[in-house]
Scaffold this motif. Sequence first.
Motif, mmCIF file in Angstrom:
data_model
loop_
_atom_site.group_PDB
_atom_site.id
_atom_site.type_symbol
_atom_site.label_atom_id
_atom_site.label_comp_id
_atom_site.label_asym_id
_atom_site.label_seq_id
_atom_site.Cartn_x
_atom_site.Cartn_y
_atom_site.Cartn_z
ATOM 1 N N GLY A 194 51.774 -103.706 -37.115
ATOM 2 C CA GLY A 194 52.804 -102.689 -36.950
ATOM 3 C C GLY A 194 52.408 -101.351 -37.525
ATOM 4 O O GLY A 194 53.261 -100.471 -37.715
ATOM 5 N N ILE A 195 51.121 -101.171 -37.781
ATOM 6 C CA ILE A 195 50.619 -99.929 -38.385
ATOM 7 C C ILE A 195 49.122 -99.859 -38.105
ATOM 8 O O ILE A 195 48.481 -100.877 -37.826
ATOM 9 N N HIS A 196 48.571 -98.650 -38.157
ATOM 10 C CA HIS A 196 47.126 -98.516 -37.932
ATOM 11 C C HIS A 196 46.580 -97.446 -38.861
ATOM 12 O O HIS A 196 47.244 -96.440 -39.135
ATOM 13 N N CYS A 197 45.379 -97.665 -39.366
ATOM 14 C CA CYS A 197 44.741 -96.699 -40.271
ATOM 15 C C CYS A 197 43.336 -96.379 -39.806
ATOM 16 O O CYS A 197 42.674 -97.201 -39.152
ATOM 17 N N ILE A 198 42.890 -95.182 -40.109
ATOM 18 C CA ILE A 198 41.497 -94.796 -39.905
ATOM 19 C C ILE A 198 41.019 -94.076 -41.155
ATOM 20 O O ILE A 198 41.809 -93.492 -41.896
ATOM 21 N N HIS A 199 39.705 -94.135 -41.375
ATOM 22 C CA HIS A 199 39.115 -93.511 -42.563
ATOM 23 C C HIS A 199 37.954 -92.623 -42.123
ATOM 24 O O HIS A 199 36.882 -93.120 -41.768
ATOM 25 N N GLY A 200 38.207 -91.318 -42.097
ATOM 26 C CA GLY A 200 37.160 -90.361 -41.768
ATOM 27 C C GLY A 200 36.677 -90.411 -40.339
ATOM 28 O O GLY A 200 35.628 -89.847 -40.030
ATOM 29 N N GLN A 201 37.415 -91.057 -39.451
ATOM 30 C CA GLN A 201 36.956 -91.212 -38.073
ATOM 31 C C GLN A 201 37.149 -89.943 -37.258
ATOM 32 O O GLN A 201 36.241 -89.504 -36.551
ATOM 33 N N LEU A 202 38.313 -89.349 -37.348
ATOM 34 C CA LEU A 202 38.582 -88.137 -36.582
ATOM 35 C C LEU A 202 38.026 -86.903 -37.279
ATOM 36 O O LEU A 202 37.511 -85.987 -36.646
ATOM 37 N N MET A 203 38.109 -86.890 -38.616
ATOM 38 C CA MET A 203 37.599 -85.773 -39.410
ATOM 39 C C MET A 203 37.032 -86.319 -40.716
ATOM 40 O O MET A 203 37.694 -87.093 -41.408
ATOM 41 N N LEU A 204 35.815 -85.938 -41.038
ATOM 42 C CA LEU A 204 35.141 -86.451 -42.225
ATOM 43 C C LEU A 204 35.965 -86.172 -43.481
ATOM 44 O O LEU A 204 36.408 -85.050 -43.708
ATOM 45 N N GLY A 205 36.182 -87.231 -44.263
ATOM 46 C CA GLY A 205 36.914 -87.083 -45.513
ATOM 47 C C GLY A 205 38.415 -87.086 -45.373
ATOM 48 O O GLY A 205 39.125 -86.887 -46.361
ATOM 49 N N VAL A 206 38.909 -87.325 -44.166
ATOM 50 C CA VAL A 206 40.353 -87.344 -43.917
ATOM 51 C C VAL A 206 40.772 -88.726 -43.418
ATOM 52 O O VAL A 206 40.202 -89.240 -42.460
ATOM 53 N N ASN A 207 41.751 -89.313 -44.076
ATOM 54 C CA ASN A 207 42.263 -90.628 -43.701
ATOM 55 C C ASN A 207 43.649 -90.492 -43.085
ATOM 56 O O ASN A 207 44.362 -89.514 -43.336
ATOM 57 N N ALA A 208 44.041 -91.494 -42.299
ATOM 58 C CA ALA A 208 45.338 -91.418 -41.623
ATOM 59 C C ALA A 208 45.972 -92.791 -41.485
ATOM 60 O O ALA A 208 45.275 -93.799 -41.334
ATOM 61 N N LEU A 209 47.291 -92.800 -41.555
ATOM 62 C CA LEU A 209 48.105 -93.993 -41.308
ATOM 63 C C LEU A 209 49.127 -93.634 -40.238
ATOM 64 O O LEU A 209 49.764 -92.582 -40.325
ATOM 65 N N SER A 210 49.300 -94.497 -39.239
ATOM 66 C CA SER A 210 50.260 -94.233 -38.170
ATOM 67 C C SER A 210 51.143 -95.444 -37.923
ATOM 68 O O SER A 210 50.691 -96.588 -38.030
ATOM 69 N N ALA A 211 52.400 -95.185 -37.568
ATOM 70 C CA ALA A 211 53.359 -96.248 -37.249
ATOM 71 C C ALA A 211 54.118 -95.856 -35.984
ATOM 72 O O ALA A 211 54.403 -94.674 -35.758
ATOM 73 N N PRO A 212 54.476 -96.829 -35.142
ATOM 74 C CA PRO A 212 55.192 -96.527 -33.893
ATOM 75 C C PRO A 212 56.683 -96.338 -34.102
ATOM 76 O O PRO A 212 57.280 -96.908 -35.019
ATOM 77 N N LEU A 213 57.284 -95.532 -33.227
ATOM 78 C CA LEU A 213 58.731 -95.345 -33.184
ATOM 79 C C LEU A 213 59.215 -95.863 -31.830
ATOM 80 O O LEU A 213 58.682 -95.459 -30.795
#
Length: 264
Positions: A194-213
């Motif tokens: 129910g959630i997804h994370c990436i680590h430096g994939q889109l931009m070096l040194g930037v992490n992200a967490l996403s959840a659906p609505l």
Amino acid sequence: MKSPDSVASTPRRQKVQSAEVGTDILKALAELAPATSLSKLAEHLDMPASKVHRYLQALIASGFAEQDPATNHYALGRQALFVGLAAIGRLDVVKVAAPWLVRLRDDLNETCFLAVWGNKGPTVVLVEQAVRAVTLVTQVGSVLPLLGSATGMLFQTYLPDSETASLRLEESARAPELTSERLAEQSERIRRAGIHCIHGQLMLGVNALSAPLFGVGRKLAGVLTVVGSAPAFAADPHGPAALRLRDHARQISARLGGDIEMPA
């Protein structure tokens, strides 16, 4: 001899025709986003470049178009963005999510944004920047990769295949390692978590967490994302930030009439 009424109607017809041409050019700028040359724009419209250029100057003067002085390419201007956002603002998900986005930003002190599915793919429509000296630049109107971002992968997972197929084929052609089997496995993991994370994939040194609505009928209404710089923001799918993100996503989905039974 022309009647007074027919003479008076001629300027009105000309104004209507001019408005139609201007609208066609704005639509073409949107279709060729983020920017395009005069020649490509004229070819796309099947219109003489001199005529397109004349209308572009009027659109630039009114703020509906702009020209990059470095490349001479044309793009939609700030006024066009304002009109587009006003239309997007009619969507329930934007109205409902706006106050929750602020709360999430305040809870985590990380940049948070809402994305919806646009004609070019996952499109950022609301941003709340972290309250700190250095923030991440995530702009309203930005289009994110379908397969190369946490946000995009949620659209890839939950939207009907017919909506994502064209963009997925385009992006996977540049990343042959993303086979259909790998994408299916990743989507299954996202559905379970129910959630997804990436680590430096889109931009070096930037992490992200996403959840659906979700809206009515468990249809994907948008994606809520938190981004931050490593190592301060670890984007741990089991950490406190993920718990807060899930909680906010549940609350927004509930107000949209959607299914809020997401993994804890």
